[in-house]
Design an enzyme around this catalytic site. Structure first.
Site, short mmCIF file in Angstrom:
data_model
loop_
_atom_site.label_atom_id
_atom_site.label_comp_id
_atom_site.label_asym_id
_atom_site.label_seq_id
_atom_site.Cartn_x
_atom_site.Cartn_y
_atom_site.Cartn_z
N ILE A 4 13.11 84.42 68.03
CA ILE A 4 12.41 85.57 67.47
C ILE A 4 10.95 85.26 66.94
CG2 ILE A 4 13.40 85.70 64.76
CD1 ILE A 4 13.25 88.63 65.22
N GLY B 109 16.54 70.99 59.25
CA GLY B 109 16.01 71.84 59.66
C GLY B 109 16.74 73.06 59.37
N GLN B 110 17.98 73.17 58.62
CA GLN B 110 18.59 74.51 59.60
C GLN B 110 18.37 75.26 58.74
OE1 GLN B 110 22.68 73.83 60.11
NE2 GLN B 110 23.35 75.48 61.13
N HIS C 244 23.16 76.99 66.51
CA HIS C 244 22.35 76.76 68.27
C HIS C 244 21.59 75.23 68.45
CE1 HIS C 244 20.52 77.20 64.39
NE2 HIS C 244 19.53 77.41 64.48
N HIS D 138 18.55 74.73 70.23
CA HIS D 138 17.04 74.97 71.20
C HIS D 138 16.26 74.53 72.24
CE1 HIS D 138 15.58 76.24 66.57
NE2 HIS D 138 16.28 75.15 65.95
P1 5GP Z 1 17.27 76.87 62.58
O1 5GP Z 1 16.19 76.54 61.71
O2 5GP Z 1 18.58 76.81 61.83
O3 5GP Z 1 17.23 75.46 63.44
O4 5GP Z 1 16.72 77.52 63.85
C1 5GP Z 1 16.66 78.90 63.98
C2 5GP Z 1 16.43 79.42 63.90
O5 5GP Z 1 16.23 81.02 64.35
C3 5GP Z 1 14.68 79.41 64.29
O6 5GP Z 1 13.70 79.47 64.55
C4 5GP Z 1 14.40 81.45 63.59
O7 5GP Z 1 13.15 81.61 64.38
C5 5GP Z 1 15.43 82.06 64.71
N1 5GP Z 1 16.08 83.85 64.56
C6 5GP Z 1 16.30 83.61 63.01
N2 5GP Z 1 16.36 84.91 63.00
C7 5GP Z 1 16.82 85.24 64.00
C8 5GP Z 1 16.84 86.68 64.56
O8 5GP Z 1 17.46 87.71 64.49
N3 5GP Z 1 16.91 87.22 65.71
C9 5GP Z 1 16.56 86.20 67.03
N4 5GP Z 1 15.96 86.38 68.09
N5 5GP Z 1 16.51 84.73 65.94
C10 5GP Z 1 16.33 84.48 65.22
#
Ligand code: 5GP
Ligand code: ZN
Length: 114
Positions: free
Chosen positions: A32, A94-95, A101, A103
């Site tokens: 997003i 950074g989670q 998930h 990336h």
């Molecule tokens: P993290 O920081 O946990 O490795 O990555 C989480 C990712 O999820 C972030 O890049 C963030 O932009 C994405 N994200 C958070 N909320 C949503 C959402 O509601 N929809 C989508 N498509 N991505 C999301």
């Protein structure tokens, strides 16, 4: 399914996302808040909170996530130019969403990690 988990809700289609791939084990959708021209997240349909919570029985699932990422890189046309596959863990990693998930990021020159 874990109650109140954002990515479980996306996997269950309770919250919309721009889905680019789905099979029995994983779902992939566009981030997003993309940090690169191509930024796709691949999540297991099984809830696993952090990489620390993955077990031996999840080994093939984790491998499937990686191969889904490489397949999507090819489909999205960034396999030859290059890309990054990243899985963050907990605060200092950074989670921010606590359902693992992977990336997939590419489409520009990425800078040094960290
Ligand atoms: P993290 O920081 O946990 O490795 O990555 C989480 C990712 O999820 C972030 O890049 C963030 O932009 C994405 N994200 C958070 N909320 C949503 C959402 O509601 N929809 C989508 N498509 N991505 C999301
Ligand atoms: Zn979940």
């Amino acid at each position: 399914m874990s109650a109140d988990c954002l990515f479980c809700k996306i996997a269950n289609k309770e919250i919309p996302a721009e889905i680019v791939y789905e099979d029995d084990l994983v779902i992939s959708f566009r981030d997003i808040n993309p940090q690169a021209p191509t930024h796709v997240l691949t999540v297991p349909k099984k809830h696993v909170t952090t990489p620390n919570d993955a077990e031996v029985e999840d080994q093939s699932l984790l491998g499937h996530m990686m191969l889904t990422g490489t397949k999507l890189a090819a489909e999205l046309g960034i396999d030859e130019s290059g890309y990054r596959l990243i899985m963050n863990c907990n605060k200092e990693g950074g989670q921010t969403v606590f359902h693992i998930h992977l990336h997939l990021m590419g489409g520009r020159q990425l800078t040094v990690l960290g």
